[in-house]
Design an enzyme around this catalytic site. Structure first.
Site, short mmCIF file in Angstrom:
data_model
loop_
_atom_site.label_atom_id
_atom_site.label_comp_id
_atom_site.label_asym_id
_atom_site.label_seq_id
_atom_site.Cartn_x
_atom_site.Cartn_y
_atom_site.Cartn_z
N ASP A 297 24.76 -12.53 6.48
CA ASP A 297 25.79 -12.19 5.48
C ASP A 297 24.98 -10.93 4.67
O ASP A 297 23.86 -11.45 4.46
CB ASP A 297 26.19 -13.31 4.31
N GLU A 344 26.36 -8.64 9.69
CA GLU A 344 27.52 -7.84 8.57
C GLU A 344 26.71 -6.93 8.14
O GLU A 344 26.15 -7.12 7.15
CB GLU A 344 27.56 -9.43 7.31
N ASP A 397 35.93 -11.03 1.19
CA ASP A 397 35.93 -10.48 0.00
C ASP A 397 36.90 -9.53 -0.33
O ASP A 397 36.91 -8.70 -1.40
CB ASP A 397 34.44 -9.67 0.03
#
Length: 495
Positions: A297, A344, A397
């Site tokens: 991430d 990511e 998200d």
């Protein structure tokens, strides 16, 4: 990374159904794997599995290594005689739609303590042999984590920077003192980690036996209030009182006009480089044993990270600071050769970040909810990208895709209509088909999108501190038509 085409579902463990008020590593996890196998999926993507702190975010955990004890399945403990049928007779009536984190913890922890007491009092020879192997193999992170949690409990949940100075600064005398004073609590915390990893690794093994890879998530940063920062203060930007000087986040972007201020302390990359990236190497190897694939991430933070003064109220006034990700990944590649990592790479991505990703042949990410905000050259439209990507309708998200479609306005709405029509549910199905039919090697959708759920099923809204991460599904929602459509799409597009 393999170039075989594959697809799968994004669903966190907490979102699984079940009577314990939160998804667990028990029967429903196995049933979900059976659903994935039945529909020819090859990937199960989840969010970080750590013990959550304030706000219940899996991206703000008390440890980068530990597992969340709330995911331990109590029925499995009953089957092993660590609990009795009577212990589970009066389970509270929890919400089936949302995780009530505080209520679940209040009910579950006393039962986990009872299981611990039973474990200590009775022979359990085979289980104890496994337990001592686990302690021996994991002491390098487990000792710090369990001491941290025991001391935190002793100080009524206070963040570690507010503890008494001797233990805050980890003097040898204080560490020895609290290890003795809180030995029983420490042992209980060790036992819970043993149960968690024992159950998780069996779930992973079952998924693998069905041809499904577990796809984990590694947050770049760790929480300020974590065992990781407390036990490794020299690799973070902290002042003499061990409070963060600089914190991480991102500048203004799609999700927020003022940026995202995460508040996590940033790394001292020079210091880590001197140490041979030992903490990062341990973390990466640990994650790659825990999962088959790992998404890093905020990957761009390995090339350069947005550094903001700790006193700032938004992320607007920060600056990009170079990181040492290339050197670190080079070292990892020298140890394991092929890197089963996904980058990511959303947000502000520069050619340097793309080069870092491509130098190690890491798949990046494409998100179809981002594909219609400009023109036909948009990088997230499938006709503009190449194979080495994972394509998503949306991520944890984002709004659910149906919620997003309903909220569209202006030019973006016109572009969506141009590509996939204006009927929201038909457009959602076309978008899923667009992902499956793309050239991207991997395609993943949140379960909410397969179930055609609206914004009420959203997992997280960035920038909003509370009310997130609690969505759960029910088996009655997973209707046969959704399974049939998923299987047909998967066969049609050779995934």
């Amino acid at each position: 990374m393999t170039e075989e085409r594959s697809s799968g579902i994004l669903l966190h463990i907490s979102s699984l159904p079940g009577k314990e008020g939160i998804g667990t590593l028990g029967e429903n996890a196995y049933r979900f794997i059976d659903f994935l196998a039945e529909t020819n999926q090859k990937l199960w993507q989840i969010l970080p599995l750590g013990p959550v702190g304030y706000g219940n975010s899996p991206y703000q955990c008390y440890s980068a290594f530990a597992g969340n004890p709330l995911f331990i399945d109590l029925d499995l403990l009953k089957n092993e005689s660590l609990l009795t049928p009577d212990d589970l007779e009066n389970v509270p009536l929890f919400s089936r739609n949302k995780v009530e984190f505080a209520r679940v913890e209040e009910w579950k922890y006393p039962l986990l303590r009872k299981a611990f007491d039973t474990f200590r009092e009775r022979p359990f020879e085979d289980l104890k042999a496994e337990y001592y192997i686990f302690l021996n193999e994991n002491s390098w992170w487990l000792n710090d984590y369990t001491l941290f949690m025991a001391v935190k409990s002793h100080f009524n949940g206070e963040i570690w920077m507010e503890w008494e100075d001797d233990i805050k600064f980890r003097t040898k005398q204080a560490v020895d003192k609290y290890r003795g004073l809180l030995s029983e609590e420490i042992d209980f915390r060790r036992f819970m980690q043993f149960l968690f990893f024992r159950q998780w690794l069996k779930v992973k093994q079952y998924a693998n036996s069905k041809g499904i890879q577990t796809f984990g998530d590694l947050p770049l940063y760790v929480s300020t209030d974590s065992a990781d920062v407390w036990a490794n203060t020299d690799i973070f930007e902290l002042d003499k009182e061990l409070k963060p000087i600089k914190v991480g986040g991102v500048p203004p972007d799609y999700f927020s006009e003022t940026g995202q201020l995460w508040g996590n302390p940033v790394f001292k990359w020079k210091e880590m480089h001197k140490r041979g990236f030992d903490w990062w190497m341990a973390r990466l190897h640990f994650e790659l044993r825990k999962y088959d694939l790992v998404r890093i991430d905020h990957f761009r933070g390995l090339e350069a990270f947005w550094s903001v003064d700790a006193g700032e109220e938004t992320a607007m006034n920060g600056k990009w600071v170079p990181a040492y990700g290339h050197q670190m990944l080079t070292k990892l590649k020298g140890q394991i050769n092929a890197l089963p990592l996904i980058a990511e790479d959303l947000g502000v991505i520069t050619p340097e970040v793309e080069k870092l990703r491509d130098d190690f042949n890491l798949p990046g990410m494409k998100v179809l909810q981002f594909a219609f905000g400009s023109d036909p050259a948009n990088k997230d439209l499938p006709h503009n990208y190449t194979q080495n990507f994972v394509v998503y309708t949306g991520t944890h998200d984002n709004n659910t895709t149906l919620g997003w479609l309903k909220s569209l306005e202006g030019e973006e709405k016109k572009q969506v209509k141009r590509y996939i029509g204006k009927n929201n549910k038909k457009a959602l199905r076309k978008l899923i088909e667009m992902a499956w039919g793309s050239c991207a090697n991997m395609a993943v959708i949140p379960l909410q999108d397969l179930l055609e759920l609206d914004e009420k099923a959203r997992m997280n809204t960035p920038g909003i501190a509370s009310g997130n991460w609690d969505w759960r599904f029910r088996w009655t929602q997973l209707r046969s038509k959704y399974k049939r459509n998923l299987k047909e799409l998967t066969e049609k597009y050779n995934r």
